[in-house]
Design a protein around this motif. Structure first.
Motif, mmCIF file in Angstrom:
data_model
loop_
_atom_site.group_PDB
_atom_site.id
_atom_site.type_symbol
_atom_site.label_atom_id
_atom_site.label_comp_id
_atom_site.label_asym_id
_atom_site.label_seq_id
_atom_site.Cartn_x
_atom_site.Cartn_y
_atom_site.Cartn_z
ATOM 1 N N GLU A 177 3.584 10.328 0.548
ATOM 2 C CA GLU A 177 2.606 9.598 1.180
ATOM 3 C C GLU A 177 1.047 9.671 0.870
ATOM 4 O O GLU A 177 0.218 8.962 0.957
ATOM 5 C CB GLU A 177 2.752 9.649 2.700
ATOM 6 C CG GLU A 177 2.009 8.646 3.666
ATOM 7 C CD GLU A 177 2.702 8.673 5.231
ATOM 8 O OE1 GLU A 177 1.804 8.135 6.244
ATOM 9 O OE2 GLU A 177 3.832 9.122 5.425
ATOM 10 N N LEU A 178 0.835 11.050 0.459
ATOM 11 C CA LEU A 178 -0.542 11.469 0.053
ATOM 12 C C LEU A 178 -0.614 11.086 -1.268
ATOM 13 O O LEU A 178 -1.700 10.724 -1.581
ATOM 14 C CB LEU A 178 -0.311 13.243 -0.081
ATOM 15 C CG LEU A 178 -0.302 14.071 1.354
ATOM 16 C CD1 LEU A 178 -0.185 15.416 1.294
ATOM 17 C CD2 LEU A 178 -1.408 13.322 2.357
ATOM 18 N N LEU A 179 0.307 10.940 -2.185
ATOM 19 C CA LEU A 179 0.066 10.164 -3.506
ATOM 20 C C LEU A 179 -0.479 8.642 -3.297
ATOM 21 O O LEU A 179 -1.175 8.097 -3.974
ATOM 22 C CB LEU A 179 1.420 10.385 -4.201
ATOM 23 C CG LEU A 179 1.117 10.017 -5.498
ATOM 24 C CD1 LEU A 179 -0.129 10.697 -6.520
ATOM 25 C CD2 LEU A 179 2.420 10.220 -6.669
ATOM 26 N N SER B 146 0.877 -1.135 -0.094
ATOM 27 C CA SER B 146 -0.125 -0.017 -0.216
ATOM 28 C C SER B 146 0.946 1.185 -0.015
ATOM 29 O O SER B 146 0.230 2.268 0.059
ATOM 30 C CB SER B 146 -0.893 0.139 1.204
ATOM 31 O OG SER B 146 -1.989 -1.040 1.099
ATOM 32 N N ASN B 147 2.144 1.354 -0.177
ATOM 33 C CA ASN B 147 2.846 2.319 -0.248
ATOM 34 C C ASN B 147 3.625 2.479 -1.609
ATOM 35 O O ASN B 147 4.033 1.199 -1.862
ATOM 36 C CB ASN B 147 4.132 2.099 0.900
ATOM 37 C CG ASN B 147 3.438 2.289 2.266
ATOM 38 O OD1 ASN B 147 2.488 3.075 2.510
ATOM 39 N ND2 ASN B 147 4.014 1.526 3.158
ATOM 40 N N GLY C 273 10.592 10.247 7.230
ATOM 41 C CA GLY C 273 10.349 11.591 7.902
ATOM 42 C C GLY C 273 9.438 12.398 7.129
ATOM 43 O O GLY C 273 8.843 11.977 6.138
ATOM 44 N N LYS C 274 8.831 13.251 8.065
ATOM 45 C CA LYS C 274 7.918 14.111 7.400
ATOM 46 C C LYS C 274 8.479 14.912 5.951
ATOM 47 O O LYS C 274 7.455 15.504 5.355
ATOM 48 C CB LYS C 274 7.378 15.079 8.364
ATOM 49 C CG LYS C 274 8.587 16.397 8.694
ATOM 50 C CD LYS C 274 7.832 17.185 9.636
ATOM 51 C CE LYS C 274 9.001 18.236 10.060
ATOM 52 N NZ LYS C 274 8.643 19.274 10.989
ATOM 53 N N GLU C 275 9.485 14.856 5.769
ATOM 54 C CA GLU C 275 9.947 15.487 4.467
ATOM 55 C C GLU C 275 9.354 14.919 3.214
ATOM 56 O O GLU C 275 9.033 15.645 2.031
ATOM 57 C CB GLU C 275 11.553 15.619 4.613
ATOM 58 C CG GLU C 275 11.954 16.362 5.463
ATOM 59 C CD GLU C 275 12.688 15.737 6.891
ATOM 60 O OE1 GLU C 275 13.366 16.088 7.472
ATOM 61 O OE2 GLU C 275 11.903 14.572 6.996
#
Length: 364
Positions: free
Chosen positions: A232-234, A170-171, A225-227
């Motif tokens: 992740e949104l895609l 899923s990633n 990390g958040k960078e």
């Protein structure tokens, strides 16, 4: 998937093209300019040459392609004026993968030369520009022929999708849910690729040659990390299409990006370990996802929908070739409309920043 055969920024000058949606990359080039000019100026002052040979690796197409070359020529012209030197000739090699839109670049060359002549006079010096299609994870030039190498926003792309023993389910990139073996595979692939890149360039660059490399990176120690949350949104958008039956789950699970955002420690360790270059400097700066200044992000000016649209067009311009190859063209518009919704929603809660490294290297 053979990355070198598939990956390319969207060509042409249309609404979804890289040329139209690369203002953020232009801002990055502008912020890196002092390092580029400082490096090339020091090279020329300490080793004056009748001809400077420059290579721009991962040049893409559009208005940014010749921007760095223009800045370099202008800087050397100013130095020659101050030192009363004859102006050198320039040999410029523009490199990208074979599927890059080189035709658009070549069509802009007459206007580029005309602009130089108007700004610097007819005697600004000869400038020859050639396209060099090929992967920079292979040899590109004869031994010790390049004086200065530049690359911006290219080295975060890997030579291949890392070989994985587990499914990154899923990633499409690294997240907290990625198996440790997948994370390690990405780390090792970047180590291998960046070390190879340095080794190859060390053979092609002159004994006093310089390199300035700008790449997407991260400040956090965790590779997920958040960078890298924009990926992740895609992934989230693609999973929506799986739920709606527009994409097969197996197709989703088999798609991973040939991409990696390293940390400072990783980059420094690889440069020192490979051993061909001195690390003259490594600067770090952040850029908002939408390319805006922080001062713009206030209640009077900021529009999360406009920002979401900008980010969506940017990510589409750089990733559409890979996504369309794997999933087909039919889902592209639906996918990025969904992505824009997620990005806009994210902007309503918090911003997002790209972290950038500007690395200045000198041949040992």
């Amino acid at each position: 998937m053979e990355v070198s055969q598939v990956l390319h920024m969207n060509g042409g000058n249309g609404d979804t093209s890289y040329a139209t949606n690369s203002t953020l990359q232009k801002l990055v080039i502008t912020k890196a300019k002092p390092v580029v000019i400082g490096s090339i100026s020091d090279l020329y002052i300490t080793n004056p040459s009748r001809c400077l040979t420059i290579a721009d690796l991962g040049c893409s197409s559009g208005p940014n392609t010749l921007l760095v070359i223009t800045e370099i020529i202008e800087a050397i012209d100013e130095i020659c004026h101050e030192l009363n030197h004859n102006k050198p000739e320039f040999q410029v090699f523009l490199n990208d993968l074979p599927s890059n839109d080189f035709n658009t670049i070549f069509k802009t060359l007459p206007a580029f030369f005309e602009k130089l002549r108007k700004e610097m006079g007819e005697n600004f010096g000869s400038c020859s520009i050639m396209g060099i299609p090929g992967s920079f994870y292979e040899r590109l030039f004869p031994t010790t022929t390049i004086d200065f190498i530049h690359s911006s926003y290219s080295l975060q792309w890997l030579s291949q999708v890392p070989a994985m023993i587990e499914i990154n389910k899923s990633n499409i990139y690294l997240t907290r849910s990625s198996p440790p073996s997948v994370i390690q595979a990405y780390i090792e692939q970047f180590q291998k690729d960046f070390s190879l890149f340095l080794s190859l360039r060390s053979k092609e660059i002159t004994s006093k040659g310089r390199m300035v490399l700008t790449m997407l990176s991260r400040r956090s120690q965790e590779p997920f990390g958040k960078e890298c949350y924009f990926w992740e949104l895609l992934s989230k958008s693609l999973n929506d299409l799986v739920s709606e039956g527009l994409i097969e789950e197996a197709k989703m699970d088999s798609f991973n990006l040939p991409f990696y955002m390293p940390s400072y420690e990783e980059v420094e360790a690889i440069i020192c370990g490979e051993g061909s270059f001195y690390l003259d400097g490594l600067e770090i700066f952040d850029i908002n996802w939408d390319g805006s200044d922080d001062d713009d992000n206030n209640e009077f000016k900021f529009d999360r929908f406009i920002s979401g649209q900008k980010v969506t067009k940017l990510i589409r311009a750089v990733s559409e070739s890979l996504i369309a190859y794997h999933f087909g063209d039919a889902i592209i518009d639906v996918l990025f409309n969904r992505y824009m919704e997620y990005v806009s929603d994210h902007f309503s809660k918090e911003g997002g920043k790209f972290v950038n490294f500007v690395i200045s290297l000198r041949r040992k």
